[in-house]
Scaffold this motif. Structure first.
Motif, short mmCIF file in Angstrom:
data_model
loop_
_atom_site.label_atom_id
_atom_site.label_comp_id
_atom_site.label_asym_id
_atom_site.label_seq_id
_atom_site.Cartn_x
_atom_site.Cartn_y
_atom_site.Cartn_z
N THR A 173 0.82 -1.22 0.00
CA THR A 173 0.00 0.00 0.00
C THR A 173 0.85 1.27 0.00
O THR A 173 0.31 2.37 0.05
CB THR A 173 -0.93 0.03 1.23
N LEU A 174 2.16 1.11 -0.05
CA LEU A 174 3.04 2.27 -0.01
C LEU A 174 3.02 3.01 -1.35
O LEU A 174 3.20 2.39 -2.40
CB LEU A 174 4.48 1.82 0.32
N PRO A 175 2.80 4.32 -1.35
CA PRO A 175 2.83 5.06 -2.61
C PRO A 175 4.17 4.90 -3.32
O PRO A 175 5.22 4.72 -2.68
CB PRO A 175 2.61 6.52 -2.17
N GLU A 176 4.15 4.96 -4.63
CA GLU A 176 5.35 4.75 -5.44
C GLU A 176 6.49 5.67 -5.02
O GLU A 176 7.65 5.25 -4.92
CB GLU A 176 5.02 4.98 -6.92
N ARG A 177 6.17 6.92 -4.78
CA ARG A 177 7.21 7.88 -4.40
C ARG A 177 7.89 7.48 -3.10
O ARG A 177 9.10 7.63 -2.95
CB ARG A 177 6.61 9.28 -4.29
N GLU A 178 7.10 6.98 -2.15
CA GLU A 178 7.67 6.59 -0.86
C GLU A 178 8.50 5.31 -0.98
O GLU A 178 9.52 5.16 -0.28
CB GLU A 178 6.55 6.40 0.17
N LEU A 179 8.09 4.40 -1.84
CA LEU A 179 8.90 3.20 -2.07
C LEU A 179 10.28 3.61 -2.60
O LEU A 179 11.32 3.15 -2.11
CB LEU A 179 8.22 2.27 -3.07
N LYS A 180 10.29 4.49 -3.59
CA LYS A 180 11.55 4.92 -4.18
C LYS A 180 12.40 5.68 -3.16
O LYS A 180 13.63 5.58 -3.17
CB LYS A 180 11.28 5.78 -5.41
N ALA A 181 11.76 6.43 -2.27
CA ALA A 181 12.51 7.13 -1.23
C ALA A 181 13.29 6.16 -0.36
O ALA A 181 14.44 6.39 0.00
CB ALA A 181 11.56 7.96 -0.37
N GLY A 182 12.67 5.02 -0.05
CA GLY A 182 13.36 4.00 0.73
C GLY A 182 14.52 3.38 -0.01
O GLY A 182 15.52 2.97 0.58
N LEU A 183 14.42 3.33 -1.33
CA LEU A 183 15.49 2.73 -2.13
C LEU A 183 16.77 3.54 -2.07
O LEU A 183 17.86 3.00 -2.31
CB LEU A 183 15.02 2.56 -3.57
N ALA A 184 16.68 4.82 -1.74
CA ALA A 184 17.90 5.62 -1.58
C ALA A 184 18.75 5.05 -0.45
O ALA A 184 19.97 4.87 -0.59
CB ALA A 184 17.54 7.08 -1.30
N GLU A 185 18.12 4.73 0.68
CA GLU A 185 18.86 4.16 1.80
C GLU A 185 19.36 2.76 1.46
O GLU A 185 20.44 2.35 1.89
CB GLU A 185 17.98 4.12 3.06
N VAL A 186 18.60 2.02 0.67
CA VAL A 186 19.03 0.69 0.24
C VAL A 186 20.32 0.79 -0.57
O VAL A 186 21.30 0.06 -0.33
CB VAL A 186 17.91 0.00 -0.59
N VAL A 187 20.33 1.69 -1.55
CA VAL A 187 21.54 1.90 -2.36
C VAL A 187 22.72 2.28 -1.47
O VAL A 187 23.85 1.82 -1.67
CB VAL A 187 21.29 2.98 -3.43
N LYS A 188 22.46 3.09 -0.47
CA LYS A 188 23.52 3.55 0.44
C LYS A 188 24.28 2.38 1.06
O LYS A 188 25.51 2.41 1.12
CB LYS A 188 22.90 4.41 1.55
N TYR A 189 23.55 1.35 1.48
CA TYR A 189 24.22 0.22 2.14
C TYR A 189 25.19 -0.48 1.19
O TYR A 189 26.28 -0.90 1.61
CB TYR A 189 23.19 -0.76 2.68
N GLY A 190 24.81 -0.61 -0.06
CA GLY A 190 25.73 -1.21 -1.02
C GLY A 190 26.97 -0.38 -1.21
O GLY A 190 28.09 -0.90 -1.26
#
Length: 363
Positions: A173-190
Motif C-alpha cells: 500500500t506504499l505510494p510509489e514515491r515513498e517506495l523509491k525514497a526508501g530505495l535511496a537508503e538501500v543503495v547507500k548500504y551497497g
C-alpha cells in the motif's frame, strides 16, 4: 521469517522480518516485562490502513492500547507535536514500563522514539515500520529526534527499541514515491559496506520496483544485517557509524532549503549521494567509473540526481549547521570504492561549491 539480532550488551534486541508480522506484534510483546497499558503513535495515512490490526493483536495478547494520530509528514517531527504526545501519555497514566509503539515511517519512528526516550526518563519503545525507508534504516539503531526550524534532527537522543517488527506486506500500500525514497537508503548500504549487495541491487532493479516479495525480503534483511553490524560497533556515532551518513550531509541541506516539503528524505539523500560521489571523484578518492555506477543505480531506481534552481550559498549555510559539524568542520563520508568509504574533514569549500553547482544547475 527472518531475524536479525542487534548486539548491544544489556540493550540488545531482535528485528523480526515476517509476512503478516503486524498481527504477531502482541504475541512477541506478551512475555516482555511491560505494563499492560500501551500507546501507539501513528499518522493519519497509516492509521486507516493498519492501526486496527495492531490494536487487535495487542488486545489479544492482553494489552490495553490507545492510539494517538498525528498529521503525516516532516512537520510532525516538532516539539509542538511532541508536546501533544507527552500530554496524551500523561493523561493515560502511562508508567515506566508502558510501551510506546511507533506505527509508521521514519517521522513517526523518530517522534515516538524521542517521546519514549524522554517520558519519565525512558519507557519501552517498539518499532513497527510501515515504509521501506523505515524498515531498512531509521527503525534500527536507536536514533530518535525532532527537528528545529534551524536544522533537522537537532533535538534528540540515542535510544534503542526493545523490539522491531517488519512486515514486508505493508509495502503493497506504499505510494510509489515513498517506495523509491526508501530505495535511496538501500543503495547507500551497497555503496558503504557491501559491493556484492550493490551488484545484487543493480541486477534486480526491475524486481524491486514491481515489489517482488522475495526480493524485497532479501533486500530488507541484508540492509538490517549491515546496519546491525555497524551499530554494534559504534552505537553512539563516534566513529564507524558515521559511514551511515553517506549522502546525508548534502541531503539534509537539500531538505532544509526546500522547507522539508519539496524533496522527501530519500529523494534528498539520493541527491546527496550523487553529490558525495562527485566530490569523491573530484578529490581522486574513487574512480570516475565508480562514481558513474552509483549515479546510474540511483537513476535506475527512479530517484533524482539534482536539485535544479537551489542556491549554492543557501545549501552551504545548512551544511555549516549540520549536526555532524565539529569545530566548524564537516565530517564528510566519501567513497573510496563501491563497498568502502572514508570519513574526512579535509575538503575545501572550493570543491564543495563546485559539486553543489553541478547539483543545482538547471538541466
Amino acid at each position: 521469517m527472518a531475524e536479525v539480532r542487534v548486539n548491544l550488551a544489556d540493550h540488545s534486541y531482535t528485528i523480526h522480518i515476517q509476512a503478516a508480522g503486524l498481527g504477531q506484534v502482541g504475541q512477541l510483546m506478551k512475555d516482555m516485562p511491560f505494563s499492560r497499558r500501551a500507546l501507539i503513535v501513528t499518522d493519519e495515512n497509516v492509521n486507516s490502513l493498519y492501526s486496527g490490526a495492531l490494536v487487535d493483536s495487542l488486545i489479544t495478547a492482553g494489552f490495553t492500547p490507545s492510539v494517538l494520530v498525528v498529521e503525516p509528514g516532516e512537520s510532525s517531527k516538532s516539539l509542538a507535536t511532541a508536546d501533544k504526545v507527552f500530554t496524551k501519555a500523561i493523561s493515560l497514566g502511562l508508567d515506566r514500563k508502558s510501551p510506546i509503539i511507533a506505527l509508521g515511517g521514519g517521522v513517526i519512528g523518530d517522534l515516538a522514539g524521542f517521546i519514549a526516550a524522554t517520558y519519565l526518563r525512558g519507557v519501552p519503545f517498539i518499532q513497527v515500520p510501515t515504509t521501506l525507508l523505515a524498515q531498512v534504516d531509521s527503525s534500527v539503531g536507536g536514533k530518535t529526534a525532532v527537528n528545529h526550524p534551524l536544522g533537522k534532527n537537532l533535538i534528540g537522543a540515542f535510544y534503542q527499541p526493545q523490539l522491531v517488527v517488519i512486515d514486508p506486506l505493508v509495502l503493497d500500500t506504499l505510494p510509489e514515491r515513498e517506495l523509491k525514497a526508501g530505495l535511496a537508503e538501500v543503495v547507500k548500504y551497497g555503496v558503504i559496506a557491501d559491493p556484492g549487495f550493490f551488484a545484487y541491487l543493480t541486477r534486480h532493479v526491475d524486481s524491486i520496483l514491481v515489489r517482488n516479495p522475495a526480493v524485497l525480503t532479501e533486500v530488507i534483511s541484508r540492509c538490517c544485517q549491515l546496519k546491525a553490524e555497524v551499530v554494534a560497533q559504534d552505537e553512539r556515532e563516534t566513529s564507524v557509524r558515521m559511514i551511515l551518513n553517506f549522502g546525508h550531509t548534502i541531503g539534509h541541506a537539500v531538505e532544509g532549503v526546500g522547507g522539508y516539503s519539496e524533496y522527501n528524505h530519500g529523494e534528498a539523500v539520493a541527491i546527496g549521494m550523487h553529490g558525495a560521489a562527485l566530490l569523491s571523484s573530484s578529490l581522486n578518492l574513487c574512480s570516475l567509473a565508480e562514481c558513474t555506477a552509483v549515479k546510474q543505480l540511483i537513476n535506475a531506481m527512479g530517484l533524482p540526481l539534482t536539485a535544479p534552481g537551489y542556491g549554492t550559498d543557501e545549501l552551504l549555510g545548512y551544511l555549516a549547521r549540520d549536526k555532524k559539524v565539529v569545530d566548524s568542520k564537516v565530517n564528510w563520508v566519501l567513497m573510496q570504492d563501491i563497498g568502502r568509504v572514508t570519513i574526512t574533514q579535509d575538503v575545501s569549500e572550493e570543491h564543495v561549491r563546485a559539486v553543489l553547482s553541478q547539483l543545482t544547475e538547471n538541466q
